[in-house]
Write an enzyme that holds these catalytic residues in place. Structure first.
Site, PDB file in Angstrom:
ATOM      1  N   PRO A  11       0.786  -1.229   0.000  1.00 11.93           N
ATOM      2  CA  PRO A  11       0.000   0.000   0.000  1.00 11.93           C
ATOM      3  C   PRO A  11       0.820   1.283   0.000  1.00 11.93           C
ATOM      4  O   PRO A  11       1.854   1.369   0.662  1.00 11.93           O
ATOM      5  CB  PRO A  11      -0.839  -0.104   1.280  1.00 11.93           C
ATOM      6  CG  PRO A  11      -0.180  -1.145   2.106  1.00 11.93           C
ATOM      7  CD  PRO A  11       0.495  -2.085   1.163  1.00 11.93           C
ATOM      8  N   ASN A  12       0.325   2.219  -0.743  1.00  9.91           N
ATOM      9  CA  ASN A  12       0.860   3.589  -0.863  1.00  9.91           C
ATOM     10  C   ASN A  12       2.134   3.692  -1.694  1.00  9.91           C
ATOM     11  O   ASN A  12       2.604   4.796  -1.973  1.00  9.91           O
ATOM     12  CB  ASN A  12       1.069   4.218   0.530  1.00  9.91           C
ATOM     13  CG  ASN A  12      -0.217   4.265   1.319  1.00  9.91           C
ATOM     14  OD1 ASN A  12      -1.208   4.805   0.834  1.00  9.91           O
ATOM     15  ND2 ASN A  12      -0.243   3.674   2.506  1.00  9.91           N
ATOM     16  N   ALA A  78       3.435  -0.929   4.627  1.00 13.98           N
ATOM     17  CA  ALA A  78       2.972  -0.960   6.026  1.00 13.98           C
ATOM     18  C   ALA A  78       2.521  -2.355   6.464  1.00 13.98           C
ATOM     19  O   ALA A  78       2.589  -2.683   7.658  1.00 13.98           O
ATOM     20  CB  ALA A  78       1.845   0.057   6.228  1.00 13.98           C
ATOM     21  N   HIS A  81       4.545  -4.698   8.915  1.00 13.00           N
ATOM     22  CA  HIS A  81       4.627  -4.583  10.368  1.00 13.00           C
ATOM     23  C   HIS A  81       3.517  -5.319  11.112  1.00 13.00           C
ATOM     24  O   HIS A  81       3.603  -5.486  12.317  1.00 13.00           O
ATOM     25  CB  HIS A  81       4.634  -3.092  10.750  1.00 13.00           C
ATOM     26  CG  HIS A  81       5.610  -2.298   9.926  1.00 13.00           C
ATOM     27  ND1 HIS A  81       6.962  -2.604   9.898  1.00 13.00           N
ATOM     28  CD2 HIS A  81       5.445  -1.254   9.059  1.00 13.00           C
ATOM     29  CE1 HIS A  81       7.572  -1.771   9.067  1.00 13.00           C
ATOM     30  NE2 HIS A  81       6.681  -0.943   8.537  1.00 13.00           N
ATOM     31  N   ASP A  88       1.510 -15.616   6.248  1.00 10.33           N
ATOM     32  CA  ASP A  88       1.057 -16.997   6.030  1.00 10.33           C
ATOM     33  C   ASP A  88       1.046 -17.339   4.541  1.00 10.33           C
ATOM     34  O   ASP A  88       1.405 -18.455   4.155  1.00 10.33           O
ATOM     35  CB  ASP A  88      -0.348 -17.203   6.623  1.00 10.33           C
ATOM     36  CG  ASP A  88      -0.330 -17.333   8.142  1.00 10.33           C
ATOM     37  OD1 ASP A  88       0.775 -17.423   8.722  1.00 10.33           O
ATOM     38  OD2 ASP A  88      -1.420 -17.331   8.745  1.00 10.33           O
ATOM     39  N   HIS A 101      12.899  -2.891   1.324  1.00  8.93           N
ATOM     40  CA  HIS A 101      12.318  -1.598   1.702  1.00  8.93           C
ATOM     41  C   HIS A 101      13.171  -0.493   1.106  1.00  8.93           C
ATOM     42  O   HIS A 101      14.409  -0.604   1.085  1.00  8.93           O
ATOM     43  CB  HIS A 101      12.264  -1.440   3.227  1.00  8.93           C
ATOM     44  CG  HIS A 101      11.428  -2.485   3.877  1.00  8.93           C
ATOM     45  ND1 HIS A 101      10.055  -2.426   3.889  1.00  8.93           N
ATOM     46  CD2 HIS A 101      11.767  -3.650   4.482  1.00  8.93           C
ATOM     47  CE1 HIS A 101       9.582  -3.505   4.490  1.00  8.93           C
ATOM     48  NE2 HIS A 101      10.604  -4.268   4.850  1.00  8.93           N
ATOM     49  N   SER A 103      13.226   2.669   2.372  1.00  6.13           N
ATOM     50  CA  SER A 103      13.824   3.317   3.545  1.00  6.13           C
ATOM     51  C   SER A 103      14.378   2.236   4.472  1.00  6.13           C
ATOM     52  O   SER A 103      14.239   1.040   4.192  1.00  6.13           O
ATOM     53  CB  SER A 103      12.754   4.139   4.274  1.00  6.13           C
ATOM     54  OG  SER A 103      11.789   3.275   4.859  1.00  6.13           O
ATOM     55  N   ARG A 108      13.631   4.280  11.836  1.00  6.39           N
ATOM     56  CA  ARG A 108      12.421   5.121  11.868  1.00  6.39           C
ATOM     57  C   ARG A 108      11.593   4.842  13.135  1.00  6.39           C
ATOM     58  O   ARG A 108      12.128   4.379  14.116  1.00  6.39           O
ATOM     59  CB  ARG A 108      11.636   4.886  10.567  1.00  6.39           C
ATOM     60  CG  ARG A 108      12.466   5.267   9.322  1.00  6.39           C
ATOM     61  CD  ARG A 108      11.700   5.033   8.045  1.00  6.39           C
ATOM     62  NE  ARG A 108      10.514   5.865   7.996  1.00  6.39           N
ATOM     63  CZ  ARG A 108       9.508   5.676   7.128  1.00  6.39           C
ATOM     64  NH1 ARG A 108       9.591   4.691   6.228  1.00  6.39           N
ATOM     65  NH2 ARG A 108       8.455   6.466   7.134  1.00  6.39           N
ATOM     66  N   ARG A 112       7.759   0.555  13.168  1.00  5.48           N
ATOM     67  CA  ARG A 112       8.346   0.001  11.936  1.00  5.48           C
ATOM     68  C   ARG A 112       9.495  -0.973  12.231  1.00  5.48           C
ATOM     69  O   ARG A 112      10.078  -1.551  11.323  1.00  5.48           O
ATOM     70  CB  ARG A 112       8.858   1.128  11.033  1.00  5.48           C
ATOM     71  CG  ARG A 112       7.776   2.050  10.541  1.00  5.48           C
ATOM     72  CD  ARG A 112       8.317   3.078   9.564  1.00  5.48           C
ATOM     73  NE  ARG A 112       7.459   4.237   9.502  1.00  5.48           N
ATOM     74  CZ  ARG A 112       6.369   4.357   8.734  1.00  5.48           C
ATOM     75  NH1 ARG A 112       6.032   3.363   7.932  1.00  5.48           N
ATOM     76  NH2 ARG A 112       5.636   5.446   8.754  1.00  5.48           N
TER      77      ARG A 112
END
Ligand code: DQA
Length: 146
Positions: A11-12, A78, A81, A88, A101, A103, A108, A112
């Protein structure tokens, strides 16, 4: 013949154009996709880069990879996390799994610092911007050549 790899993004990540470029780099998602596919081609890999904001879609793609025994490079964003459902599904893979990742989540916020994916991945690469994907592709190339 080049080996296929699914490069899944959570996402994002489709909105890198408006996310913090200090954290995620200056490529938008289309540019990142081209960067990844070019890097893959140079390693004789055929990268199928996908992005979804939906947990169920990412799970369906992991099932597809499990059924077809295709290696996966995943930036779960996200979901990293907290998504036990993605963990699974990823556990069903019979092929290599590399977590990436842009970043460095460990540098952070506290939330995270936990990845529910790392424990089932062959390895995790984080903090190098788009080059995290290049390094993951190189690692995959090595695993496949072994
Ligand atoms: C991210 C790190 C995650 O913590 C965050 O939620 C993201 C992107 C990264 O690539 O740095 O969306 O996975």
């Amino acid at each position: 013949m080049s080996s296929k790899v699914l490069v899944l993004n959570g996402p994002n990540l489709g909105r890198l154009d408006i996310r913090d470029s200090k954290l995620y780099g200056s490529l938008d998602f289309n540019q990142l996709t081209t960067f990844i596919t070019d890097a893959a081609t140079a390693l004789n890999l055929d990268a199928d880069v996908r992005q979804s904001d939906s947990e169920s879609q990412i799970i369906a793609w992991l099932h597809e990879a499990a059924d077809a025994k295709i290696p996966v490079i995943i930036n779960p964003a996200a979901f990293t996390h907290y998504s036990y459902a993605i963990r699974d599904a990823a556990e069903l893979l019979k092929s290599p799994l590399i977590e990436v990742h842009l970043s460095n989540p460990l540098a952070r916020e506290e939330f995270r610092h936990t990845s529910v994916i790392s424990g089932i991945a062959d390895g995790t690469i984080a903090g190098f911007g788009p080059h995290s994907y290049t390094l993951a592709l190189q690692a995959l190339r090595q695993i496949l050549d072994k």
